[in-house]
Scaffold this active site. Sequence first.
Site, mmCIF file in Angstrom:
data_model
loop_
_atom_site.group_PDB
_atom_site.id
_atom_site.type_symbol
_atom_site.label_atom_id
_atom_site.label_comp_id
_atom_site.label_asym_id
_atom_site.label_seq_id
_atom_site.Cartn_x
_atom_site.Cartn_y
_atom_site.Cartn_z
ATOM 1 N N HIS A 139 0.829 -1.208 0.000
ATOM 2 C CA HIS A 139 0.000 0.000 0.000
ATOM 3 C C HIS A 139 0.866 1.262 0.000
ATOM 4 C CE1 HIS A 139 -3.621 2.413 1.213
ATOM 5 N NE2 HIS A 139 -2.665 3.212 1.677
ATOM 6 N N GLU A 140 1.747 1.356 0.962
ATOM 7 C CA GLU A 140 2.571 2.576 1.069
ATOM 8 C C GLU A 140 3.503 2.708 -0.126
ATOM 9 O OE1 GLU A 140 1.547 4.695 2.992
ATOM 10 O OE2 GLU A 140 0.329 3.387 4.266
ATOM 11 N N HIS A 149 1.627 4.442 -2.872
ATOM 12 C CA HIS A 149 1.723 5.906 -2.741
ATOM 13 C C HIS A 149 3.096 6.354 -3.226
ATOM 14 C CE1 HIS A 149 -1.957 6.754 -0.574
ATOM 15 N NE2 HIS A 149 -1.641 5.994 0.470
ATOM 16 N N HIS A 190 3.301 6.610 -6.913
ATOM 17 C CA HIS A 190 2.564 7.804 -7.352
ATOM 18 C C HIS A 190 3.464 9.037 -7.227
ATOM 19 C CE1 HIS A 190 -1.590 10.031 -7.053
ATOM 20 N NE2 HIS A 190 -1.135 10.030 -8.290
HETATM 21 ZN ZN LIG Z 1 -2.877 5.251 1.994
#
Ligand SMILES: [Zn+2]
Length: 711
Positions: A497-498, A501, A504
């Site tokens: 998940h991290e 990010h 991105h």
């Molecule tokens: Zn998040």
Amino acid sequence: MTLGILIAMGTASGAAQTQVAAFGPENPFYAPSALPFHAPAFDKIKDSDYQPAIDAGMAQKLEEVEAIANNPAAPTFENTFVALERAGQLLDRVWNVFNCVTGANTNDDLQKLLTYETPRTTALDDEIHLNAKLFARVKAVYEKRASLHLDPESLRLVEYQYQEFVKAGANLSEEDKARLKKLNEEGSKLETDFLNRLLAAAKDGAYATSDPKALEGLSEAQKAAAAQAAQERKPAAAGKQQGWVIPLQNTTQQPILTFLTNRSTRQAIFENSWNRAERGDANDTRADIARLAQLRAEKGALLGYGSYAAWNLTDQMAETPKAAIDFLDALTPAATARATSEGKDMQALIDSEPSGFTLQPWDWEFYAEQVRKAKYDLDESQIRPYFELNSVLENGVFFAANKLYGITFKERKDIPVYQPDVRVFEVFDADGKALALWYCDYYKRDNKNGGAWMDSLVQQSKLLGNLPVVFNVANFEKPAQGQPALLSFDDVTTMFHEFGHGLHGMFANTEYPTLSGTQTPRDFVEFPSQFNEHWASDPAVFANYAKHYKTGEPMPAELAAKIKKSKTFNQGYALTEILAAARLDMEWHMLPGTAPLQNPDTFETDALQRTHLALAAVPPRYRSSYFLHIWDNGYQAGYYAYLWSEMLDDDAFQWFEDHGGLTRANGDRFRQMVLSRGNTEDLEKMYEVWRGGKPAIEPMLKVRGLKEEGK
Ligand SMILES: [Zn+2]
């Protein structure tokens, strides 16, 4: 004049440190760092360097903005918008680092400074947005934007910034600006009052008992924690038993109910939770929220919209409350139908026991746990040996990113870090060019905030010549010296998940810092991160990292299948309680500006009925009177965003599955059309162009197990 306000604020609240050092070339933030990627010189930065750099950064930014506002030349895109993008670089430089260390490696001095500086930076932002001379220039350029032949990103910058000024009230008459200021002041006072009452209410709502029978079902460790909580609240007199206390969690449901076999204890704890802020005492929040909802509605009307939600959603992907509500309503039938059948399964279990009763909300967690144990039980100690941190990182997270985007990673031991557990990797693009620096700080520490997050140390911008420097933080158990870090599957998911990010941020390829990387609206920002989570379960990726740390054996198929299956457990309840909270949020913030003060009790009951979310055994995740997200945490008219991003990530992953999954072609296309674009395009259009259509809810229902495959 504006500078005067800042200085006055400084003296009024007192400097955080009595002696603030002068700011000069010896301060490590004075000039951009000379390290690769302008990485922060953590080996040179001292705690005492932050305040002089932040103060100088704010003063410099204000001066730069004043110069733009007072420029005698006619307003142009260059001398207004681009100049604004260039302003405040010193402040950004220091604030990004300050934000990182106050979150991940803080101390009392830094926290004091954070409390002191945060409102000052917010005030600076407000000053800039309500600077009439500056807005006149912004508006002049905005109005002739069609004739300026701007490239699409520049045009987006003009439209986005103009929208942010207008959203802040820049277009109002002086009289209305004064009214807005009053509403904002009353609003922030009510928000603080709400928070203070809620904190006290939650504390008072703790369940206390001196009867050991009440706690049957709890483990010895849980009982010891409850005894400790009792002792901390009210130390017992010598020789006296102090009993047990079970403090309340923020949500309606209390995880401890899972274990409590004593039904009347479950009921008492649940009722303490449900009624915490509605007991007619000094901690009752209902008057605060009724007034807050009313004045937010007034604010929406003052700013030209039919409701607060309509105003607040203008810069979100959903754009209108209708889009958000239609989405939530479309999920409701599948969620409530499944919750109802989950309830029936539990009722059958209850009916098979000698003392029958009707399933109530305080029974849900307990009986759900019985179902979970029978159907989905996962033995953590069996799983963890297959999830060794370094294998998950290099053979999982990095492996997937390499397969999709061709990027490679090399650890850099020469880049200074803020704490010895932090690791730094240089990230190279498929063609071997340097792309970014990525830091990870995975282990729990006492001086770190809870949870996991990503942020930037240097924001990518072609205009400013910056490549991205981003970091991931988590709170995994640190193993003893020489031992491997063995993770749960939740931890594994958090890493993906991290890192999503992170991608991105690292793929950001934009001109202007304002539109770069993760600087996207709330209902979009969790999409790339949640999307990346899917790769943790991709068969090729999973097989590559989930290997026993001692033997290198792959995880047995039946264990892997259990992990997959457990993700669909109790999802009817889980989705319904979030939908109920999200719809309550929307109903409160859809009130028109003329609406009278509402009665929170009837308002909530009616809203749940109206939205088909009034299930007796499935209460909303937060009740209006303790819904902190929407009354004081900035999520007003925005709680739907969690589910909206989930729709996007599941829908996007469905596209990958339909197009061959883990391939470079798929990854490159996604990177080029979505991940690299930040907020440089209308996000709805960006998504639709990439997807070839609007996002659908079916993949999300499928992932949650609420829709049979193939239907
Ligand atoms: Zn998040």
